[in-house]
Design a protein around this motif. Sequence first.
Motif, PDB file in Angstrom:
ATOM      1  N   PHE A   1      36.689 -19.745  31.232  1.00  0.00           N
ATOM      2  CA  PHE A   1      36.939 -19.422  32.639  1.00  0.00           C
ATOM      3  C   PHE A   1      38.208 -18.585  32.762  1.00  0.00           C
ATOM      4  O   PHE A   1      38.245 -17.588  33.506  1.00  0.00           O
ATOM      5  CB  PHE A   1      37.062 -20.713  33.444  1.00  0.00           C
ATOM      6  N   GLN A   2      39.237 -18.974  32.045  1.00  0.00           N
ATOM      7  CA  GLN A   2      40.492 -18.239  32.088  1.00  0.00           C
ATOM      8  C   GLN A   2      40.301 -16.788  31.659  1.00  0.00           C
ATOM      9  O   GLN A   2      40.803 -15.865  32.312  1.00  0.00           O
ATOM     10  CB  GLN A   2      41.527 -18.910  31.184  1.00  0.00           C
ATOM     11  N   GLN A   3      39.587 -16.588  30.558  1.00  0.00           N
ATOM     12  CA  GLN A   3      39.415 -15.231  30.053  1.00  0.00           C
ATOM     13  C   GLN A   3      38.592 -14.380  31.007  1.00  0.00           C
ATOM     14  O   GLN A   3      38.904 -13.209  31.241  1.00  0.00           O
ATOM     15  CB  GLN A   3      38.765 -15.270  28.667  1.00  0.00           C
ATOM     16  N   ALA A   4      37.529 -14.961  31.574  1.00  0.00           N
ATOM     17  CA  ALA A   4      36.691 -14.213  32.514  1.00  0.00           C
ATOM     18  C   ALA A   4      37.478 -13.833  33.755  1.00  0.00           C
ATOM     19  O   ALA A   4      37.416 -12.680  34.220  1.00  0.00           O
ATOM     20  CB  ALA A   4      35.461 -15.040  32.884  1.00  0.00           C
ATOM     21  N   MET A   5      38.239 -14.780  34.298  1.00  0.00           N
ATOM     22  CA  MET A   5      39.030 -14.497  35.488  1.00  0.00           C
ATOM     23  C   MET A   5      40.169 -13.530  35.188  1.00  0.00           C
ATOM     24  O   MET A   5      40.543 -12.712  36.036  1.00  0.00           O
ATOM     25  CB  MET A   5      39.605 -15.796  36.057  1.00  0.00           C
TER      26      MET A   5
END
Length: 310
Positions: free
Chosen positions: A288-292
Amino acid sequence: MHMPDEVDESDCCGNGCTNCILDNRPAPSQRALLAGKRNVIENYARFRLLSNEAMNGDAQVRILHFGHTLTEDADDDDDSILDIPPGHHIMLRAELAGHAVLRPYSPYWTDFVGKQFKIVVKLRAGGPMSDYLATLQPMQVLQFRGPIGNYAHDASRAKCIFIIAQGVAIAPTLPLVAEVLDNEDDMCCIRHLICAQDLQHVYFRDRLLDFAQYWNYNHCLYLAHQRCAFCADGCDESCEQLRKSLRYRETVHTGRLDANRLASHRPVSSSNAAAAAPIVIISGHSSFQQAMRETAASVLAVPDEHIFLL
């Protein structure tokens, strides 16, 4: 002033933490230095479990409350405090099946003088640490070390701060918000975007509504799988049952937070906070962190050094 021990490879939990202890060793507390005291958690310290409670009636999500405790042969420790700055995590070390297991956790509440803190933990079936934490009883003693992290809020420059949180990872973002709102001289504006499975899995709703009373804060809920008894394919934003479940000042969107929706939160004001380069803080699972992170860099034109992953 006592300095923390050096770190070595055994201090790393091996989970690919964004702020690995090998890269961000526990730093001396500036508040402790000013007070002429030491930060008890800079080296592995003993903390006694004071309570282990389910959150929102969900037995898989626990609120764990810890308080510092001395060894039996130690003298009274009046020269110490507990300082865990917002945006930092601490490392839990436990001996499980003869092996040291480490996991990072970010407190959402800390008592500076009382040397206590609270964390929210989502238990995962079959996880060694989850199984261990699920059976913890009050008065058991665990070891923690920290704080670890590289985020430091600068209140001297007005700016827009985007805080994007997923599920239970909303917990460590609360002190970040409070740090801004509790300072009357801080002119930063906060956009708090919360991504959850459904409304039932939005945690700390009362706290969010308390924050919403401030002029420089707003939050928005993104519910990926909201469903009521009348919406077989999932609710949309016109669902009457969903609207009835909302509280005053709550804004909700069904579906995930994507690039178009993130773009809609770009400030349009001509204020200094809107004009300055924004800060983006992302809290959640690593994927989630990388996508955001990629989405924020593209949509908000935020330089990499202005994006922080908790």
